[in-house]
Design an enzyme around this catalytic site. Structure first.
Site, short mmCIF file in Angstrom:
data_model
loop_
_atom_site.label_atom_id
_atom_site.label_comp_id
_atom_site.label_asym_id
_atom_site.label_seq_id
_atom_site.Cartn_x
_atom_site.Cartn_y
_atom_site.Cartn_z
CG ASP A 264 -9.70 58.86 -41.13
OD1 ASP A 264 -9.25 60.02 -41.06
OD2 ASP A 264 -8.98 57.85 -41.03
CB CYS B 38 -12.71 50.21 -34.97
SG CYS B 38 -12.21 50.79 -36.58
CG HIS C 37 8.85 56.03 -29.56
ND1 HIS C 37 8.63 55.24 -30.65
CD2 HIS C 37 9.21 55.23 -28.56
CE1 HIS C 37 8.85 54.00 -30.31
NE2 HIS C 37 9.23 53.96 -29.04
CD GLU D 18 -10.88 54.63 -42.21
OE1 GLU D 18 -10.59 55.19 -41.16
OE2 GLU D 18 -10.05 54.06 -42.94
C1 PEP Z 1 -10.80 55.84 -37.71
O1 PEP Z 1 -10.54 56.56 -38.66
O2 PEP Z 1 -11.84 55.91 -37.05
C2 PEP Z 1 -9.85 54.78 -37.30
C3 PEP Z 1 -10.19 53.86 -36.43
O3 PEP Z 1 -8.62 54.80 -37.81
P1 PEP Z 1 -7.48 55.88 -37.44
O4 PEP Z 1 -7.89 56.64 -36.23
O5 PEP Z 1 -6.24 55.09 -37.25
O6 PEP Z 1 -7.44 56.72 -38.68
MG MG Z 2 -8.99 56.05 -40.08
#
Ligand code: PEP
Ligand code: MG
Length: 589
Positions: free
Chosen positions: A457, A504, A190, A433
């Site tokens: 991912d 992203c 946290h 992903e």
């Molecule tokens: C990703 O997997 O690139 C993603 C943006 O999601 P997270 O990092 O939350 O798994």
């Molecule tokens: Mg992800």
């Protein structure tokens, strides 16, 4: 002599200041015999009431000043306070052993903490901190002593602690906190989330730092590189002050140079740049970096650091806050993506040997339609407050996408039947992903509105490298040609199908890849707000034709090392070119 320590940098930036140490005050209540167990139990009840008053007050303050998620930490503490097992056990032992209640409380905290410490699950370990926190407060109330706190700091300082409990962190005097350094902690603790949200440089996992500093010592916290220097020499301070200034100047200059709104390449191609956020309070912070909206809101953080599910209304309020803050800019809310390394203790039924490949993300949501639909309902109800999009994480194929879409449809029908307003034009996208989703992208594109590639991912699944395993971290490589070809295949498929496709994952925020991604055809990148200024500057420094040529060369290579070398060369060439443009004399030397 100065001491330099290496830990885990969880929030970037440099802080230099005097140390304020935070030690949980150890209390050793004396042990003595009593004659009236009933009176002793009343003392306990009175102490619990005092603590309840404090927790309720802090919960309300947090809800007003920060957000519901942080307020929920104190709700969890109230649940521990009312733990049915604690009072009867105290009553039993008071009657059987006839010893003072303060001693019994201390003894029980020790016993329970030992029991919990033997459980491997890191989430249970976090609970020890919560449990000890509440126990300590009861003890202080019994002994009529003040609890140490960081609520009011007399001057700006760097806080050094063994660890910081959720309540200590949430109550910290943010105006005077310059940085944080702790013995314990991890990236998802946290404290780390909060440090990033408030842009406080922070390093955790320093093992013994709390034993190596004295209050008032000067300390440097370099959250970007995970380094802490205790009692630095004058030359080191000068060096870090320059580095701090350099980082701040660079950031300011980058923000200025990036301009407002859309970011254009040199030849006028528009690239959208969005922010990734984990907590609602980050929305307003991200606006300062001139993002064009939120491309990824990781809603699972609303479900973490608490003991029970957030209600639909709590979720609604959080989503509404983010949407209203960003309006009219778009916000993409990702549905619950728990599991893997984001465990939620009250939702994980048993330990898995391969959590990254296990019961996580959309798989969990489709197995728990009650939780999934409550979240979708909260999102749709909030949609009237801004410009909302939804995306589903970890989709591996059409059946999952259809099932998730059907849940969203049912929620819309249900809201319509109940006369609840929502935005009927909310676009729904699919995160890419998993390698299978890339291969099936043409089919997925027919049934959703947009793609968003989660490279964090996608890289781990394409290369079979656990993204959390430090031993294989060197194999987790965004420059791997296999990964780059998957990205290219996805963007080409999306283009052919006429739907937008964004990235992203962390790769979108790494300036080394900006020109390459633009050259591949990506025109929408979403990243941590801290990375935005630099990536926007890279875009402004990129020429479409050269970027396309770079992408073509890179995609023809088969070695990750060769690709990385080429990207590093390009990045140096761009920097030199930039120098010529801004200061021809300097470049010409
Ligand atoms: C990703 O997997 O690139 C993603 C943006 O999601 P997270 O990092 O939350 O798994
Ligand atoms: Mg992800």
């Amino acid at each position: 002599m100065e001491i330099s320590l290496r830990g885990i940098g969880v929030s970037p930036g440099v802080a230099i200041g005097p140390v304020v140490t935070f030690h949980v005050q150890a209390i050793e209540p004396p042990r003595y015999g009593i004659t009236d167990p009933v009176a002793e139990l009343s003392r306990y009840d009175a102490a619990v009431e005092k603590v309840r008053f404090y927790l309720l007050r802090t919960k309300d303050r947090m809800a007003d000043e920060v957000d519901e998620q942080h307020a929920s930490i104190f709700l969890a503490h109230l649940v521990i306070l009312d733990d049915v097992a604690l009072r009867p056990e105290i009553e039993r032992r008071l009657n059987a052993e006839k010893i003072n209640v303060d001693f019994l409380v201390q003894d029980l905290i020790g016993e329970y903490s030992k029991l919990l410490a033997n459980i491997e699950d890191p989430m249970v370990r976090e609970k020890i901190a919560d449990f000890s926190d509440v126990g300590r407060r009861i003890l202080h109330a019994l002994l009529d002593r003040e609890v140490d706190s960081l609520e009011h700091l007399e001057h700006p300082c760097v806080i050094v602690a063994g660890e910081l409990s959720p309540s200590e962190t949430a109550n910290m005097d943010m105006a005077n906190t310059m940085g944080l350094a702790t013995d314990e902690g991890g990236r998802t603790s946290h404290m780390a989330i909060l440090a990033r949200a408030f842009e406080l440089p922070a390093v955790v996992g320093l093992r013994y730092i709390s034993k190596q500093v004295m209050p008032g010592d000067t300390i440097i916290v370099d959250g970007t590189n995970g380094v802490v220097v205790i009692r630095p020499e004058r030359a080191t301070i000068t060096e870090y002050l320059a580095e701090k200034r350099r980082q701040e100047d660079e950031r300011r200059a980058l923000i200025r140079a990036g301009g407002d709104g859309p970011c254009l390449t040199q030849d006028g191609v528009q690239i959208e740049t969005f922010a990734n956020i984990d907590l609602p309070i980050e929305a307003s912070e991200s606006l300062k970096t001139k993002c064009m909206g939120v491309g990824l809101y990781r809603t699972e953080y609303l479900f973490m650091n608490r003991d029970s599910l957030p209600s639909e209304d709590t979720q609604y309020r959080a989503y509404k806050l983010v949407l209203k803050t960003m309006a009219p800019l778009p916000v993409t809310l990702r549905t619950l993506d728990i599991g893997g390394d984001k465990m939620v203790s009250y939702l994980s039924e048993r330990k898995e040997s391969n959590p990254q490949l296990g019961w996580r993300s959309i798989r969990f949501c489709l197995d728990r339609p009650d939780i999934f639909k409550a979240q979708l309902r909260a999102m749709y109800r909030a949609s009237v407050h801004g410009n909302m999009r939804i995306k589903f994480p970890m989709i591996s194929g059409l059946d999952e996408l259809r099932e998730a879409m059907a849940s969203a449809r049912q929620v819309r029908e249900d809201l319509t039947a109940r006369g609840v307003a929502f935005d009927p034009k909310v676009k729904i996208g699919c995160m890419i992903e998993i390698a299978a989703a890339v291969v099936l992208a043409d089919k997925l594109a027919e049934e959703c509105d947009f793609f968003s590639i989660g490279t964090n991912d996608l890289i781990q699944y394409a290369l079979a490298v656990d993204r959390t395993n430090e031993r294989t971290a060197h194999l987790y490589d965004p420059s791997h040609p296999g990964v780059l070809r998957l990205l290219k295949q996805t963007i080409d498929t999306a283009r052919a199908a006429g739907i937008p496709c964004a990235i992203c994952g962390e790769m979108a925020g790494d300036p080394l890849f900006t020109e390459l991604l633009v050259g591949m055809g990506f025109d929408s990148l979403s990243m941590s707000a801290v990375s935005l200024p630099q990536v926007r500057a890279e875009i402004a420094n990129t020429r479409g034709v050269a970027a396309k040529r770079l992408a073509k060369t890179v995609l023809s290579l088969g070695s990750a090392q060769e690709i990385r070398e080429l990207l590093v060369q390009r990045s140096q060439a761009r920097a030199t070119l930039q120098l010529y443009r801004t200061d021809p004399a300097a470049g010409g030397e």
